[in-house]
Design a protein around this motif. Sequence first.
Motif, mmCIF file in Angstrom:
data_model
loop_
_atom_site.group_PDB
_atom_site.id
_atom_site.type_symbol
_atom_site.label_atom_id
_atom_site.label_comp_id
_atom_site.label_asym_id
_atom_site.label_seq_id
_atom_site.Cartn_x
_atom_site.Cartn_y
_atom_site.Cartn_z
ATOM 1 N N PHE A 137 0.871 -1.167 0.000
ATOM 2 C CA PHE A 137 0.000 0.000 0.000
ATOM 3 C C PHE A 137 0.911 1.221 0.000
ATOM 4 O O PHE A 137 1.892 1.269 0.753
ATOM 5 C CB PHE A 137 -0.900 0.026 1.249
ATOM 6 N N LEU A 138 0.583 2.204 -0.845
ATOM 7 C CA LEU A 138 1.441 3.385 -0.984
ATOM 8 C C LEU A 138 0.675 4.664 -0.666
ATOM 9 O O LEU A 138 -0.453 4.838 -1.124
ATOM 10 C CB LEU A 138 1.990 3.482 -2.408
ATOM 11 N N GLY A 139 1.329 5.547 0.054
ATOM 12 C CA GLY A 139 0.781 6.863 0.359
ATOM 13 C C GLY A 139 1.303 7.887 -0.628
ATOM 14 O O GLY A 139 2.210 8.653 -0.304
ATOM 15 N N VAL A 140 0.764 7.887 -1.836
ATOM 16 C CA VAL A 140 1.223 8.777 -2.896
ATOM 17 C C VAL A 140 0.057 9.004 -3.853
ATOM 18 O O VAL A 140 -0.855 8.181 -3.942
ATOM 19 C CB VAL A 140 2.442 8.142 -3.627
ATOM 20 N N GLU A 141 0.095 10.110 -4.548
ATOM 21 C CA GLU A 141 -0.940 10.378 -5.546
ATOM 22 C C GLU A 141 -0.745 9.463 -6.751
ATOM 23 O O GLU A 141 0.383 9.223 -7.177
ATOM 24 C CB GLU A 141 -0.882 11.846 -6.002
ATOM 25 N N TYR A 142 -1.830 8.975 -7.300
ATOM 26 C CA TYR A 142 -1.766 8.084 -8.459
ATOM 27 C C TYR A 142 -1.006 8.727 -9.623
ATOM 28 O O TYR A 142 -0.178 8.078 -10.267
ATOM 29 C CB TYR A 142 -3.173 7.683 -8.905
ATOM 30 N N GLU A 143 -1.281 10.000 -9.880
ATOM 31 C CA GLU A 143 -0.655 10.700 -11.011
ATOM 32 C C GLU A 143 0.871 10.711 -10.897
ATOM 33 O O GLU A 143 1.577 10.633 -11.902
ATOM 34 C CB GLU A 143 -1.202 12.131 -11.130
ATOM 35 N N GLU A 144 1.366 10.779 -9.666
ATOM 36 C CA GLU A 144 2.809 10.750 -9.450
ATOM 37 C C GLU A 144 3.391 9.385 -9.849
ATOM 38 O O GLU A 144 4.450 9.303 -10.476
ATOM 39 C CB GLU A 144 3.117 11.052 -7.980
ATOM 40 N N LEU A 145 2.684 8.316 -9.500
ATOM 41 C CA LEU A 145 3.140 6.983 -9.902
ATOM 42 C C LEU A 145 3.045 6.799 -11.414
ATOM 43 O O LEU A 145 3.910 6.172 -12.021
ATOM 44 C CB LEU A 145 2.314 5.895 -9.202
ATOM 45 N N GLN A 146 1.996 7.350 -12.006
ATOM 46 C CA GLN A 146 1.836 7.215 -13.448
ATOM 47 C C GLN A 146 2.988 7.906 -14.179
ATOM 48 O O GLN A 146 3.457 7.425 -15.206
ATOM 49 C CB GLN A 146 0.490 7.776 -13.897
ATOM 50 N N GLN A 147 3.476 9.015 -13.633
ATOM 51 C CA GLN A 147 4.622 9.712 -14.230
ATOM 52 C C GLN A 147 5.877 8.825 -14.220
ATOM 53 O O GLN A 147 6.713 8.920 -15.117
ATOM 54 C CB GLN A 147 4.912 11.019 -13.486
ATOM 55 N N LEU A 148 5.983 7.954 -13.220
ATOM 56 C CA LEU A 148 7.142 7.056 -13.145
ATOM 57 C C LEU A 148 7.210 6.121 -14.350
ATOM 58 O O LEU A 148 8.293 5.687 -14.736
ATOM 59 C CB LEU A 148 7.082 6.194 -11.883
ATOM 60 N N CYS A 149 6.063 5.816 -14.932
ATOM 61 C CA CYS A 149 6.026 4.905 -16.076
ATOM 62 C C CYS A 149 6.777 5.469 -17.274
ATOM 63 O O CYS A 149 7.081 4.738 -18.214
ATOM 64 C CB CYS A 149 4.585 4.587 -16.453
ATOM 65 N N ARG A 150 7.087 6.752 -17.261
ATOM 66 C CA ARG A 150 7.821 7.380 -18.359
ATOM 67 C C ARG A 150 9.326 7.441 -18.080
ATOM 68 O O ARG A 150 10.086 7.916 -18.895
ATOM 69 C CB ARG A 150 7.266 8.779 -18.615
ATOM 70 N N GLN A 151 9.736 6.980 -16.894
ATOM 71 C CA GLN A 151 11.154 6.974 -16.523
ATOM 72 C C GLN A 151 11.863 5.804 -17.198
ATOM 73 O O GLN A 151 11.231 4.865 -17.666
ATOM 74 C CB GLN A 151 11.300 6.823 -14.994
ATOM 75 N N ARG A 152 13.186 5.850 -17.185
ATOM 76 C CA ARG A 152 13.981 4.747 -17.724
ATOM 77 C C ARG A 152 13.794 3.501 -16.862
ATOM 78 O O ARG A 152 13.487 3.584 -15.677
ATOM 79 C CB ARG A 152 15.457 5.106 -17.736
ATOM 80 N N PHE A 153 14.057 2.341 -17.476
ATOM 81 C CA PHE A 153 13.969 1.082 -16.742
ATOM 82 C C PHE A 153 15.130 0.941 -15.773
ATOM 83 O O PHE A 153 16.250 1.362 -16.050
ATOM 84 C CB PHE A 153 14.001 -0.115 -17.713
ATOM 85 N N VAL A 154 14.848 0.335 -14.633
ATOM 86 C CA VAL A 154 15.868 -0.062 -13.660
ATOM 87 C C VAL A 154 15.609 -1.526 -13.304
ATOM 88 O O VAL A 154 14.552 -2.068 -13.622
ATOM 89 C CB VAL A 154 15.830 0.823 -12.384
ATOM 90 N N ALA A 155 16.556 -2.144 -12.623
ATOM 91 C CA ALA A 155 16.382 -3.545 -12.226
ATOM 92 C C ALA A 155 15.326 -3.661 -11.131
ATOM 93 O O ALA A 155 15.289 -2.861 -10.203
ATOM 94 C CB ALA A 155 17.707 -4.115 -11.741
ATOM 95 N N CYS A 156 14.473 -4.646 -11.267
ATOM 96 C CA CYS A 156 13.467 -4.937 -10.234
ATOM 97 C C CYS A 156 14.135 -5.718 -9.101
ATOM 98 O O CYS A 156 15.308 -6.072 -9.174
ATOM 99 C CB CYS A 156 12.341 -5.790 -10.814
ATOM 100 N N ARG A 157 13.366 -6.013 -8.099
ATOM 101 C CA ARG A 157 13.864 -6.782 -6.957
ATOM 102 C C ARG A 157 14.391 -8.143 -7.410
ATOM 103 O O ARG A 157 15.363 -8.642 -6.894
ATOM 104 C CB ARG A 157 12.742 -6.941 -5.940
ATOM 105 N N ASN A 158 13.758 -8.740 -8.424
ATOM 106 C CA ASN A 158 14.167 -10.061 -8.886
ATOM 107 C C ASN A 158 15.234 -10.000 -9.981
ATOM 108 O O ASN A 158 15.557 -11.019 -10.584
ATOM 109 C CB ASN A 158 12.955 -10.849 -9.379
#
Length: 189
Positions: free
Chosen positions: A101-122
């Motif tokens: 669960f995240l305490g952040v505005e949805y629009e802020e997370l949606q903006q992240l989708c335009r960022q470069r890829f990074v390695a995931c946890r796996n």
Amino acid sequence: MGTLLTMQALPLLLLLLQPFPFQFLKLRKYLNFSPSEQEAFDDYVAELFSTGPTKPPTKELFQKDVIIDYERPLSDSDYCSEEVKLKSVHNRLHCKKEHFFLGVEYEELQQLCRQRFVACRNGVKRCHRSQKLIEGVYCNLTDGVMMPDCQYKSVYKKGYVLITCRWQDDIRQIIPSHVNDILEIHDQH
């Protein structure tokens, strides 16, 4: 010719012999749903009992399942167990092994989708990382298999969020689809 008892029991027997999802759909006519509620119920039953892959995530589902408000402390030890039930977070009524669960505005997370890829946890390079620290709660399943018996350990986290994104065709936008992790930054004292 059948007796009155067999004539009345036959429709009930035929109903009981039908596949389980079909029984649910027959039940809906007794529930007095509005047309939109009826359509949502039909979709829910179809997804619940389907054998194929689940429906792709949507903006609305992600917002409902992940975005939180601050009406209760994020450090509450029962946070996850109660919020998972309240928000009905599950996979075809099975408890999710982990959830965020995240305490952040949805629009802020949606903006992240335009960022470069990074390695995931796996280790797969398909995540996007937040630029600022975000508060959230990590939920780890400790007991239960099916809703509503899911019990979680709640861990408050503050760090950089890793998310994966997907294209949602009907709204023609790339949307957050999954929270992979919250990378905590520990003080170096």
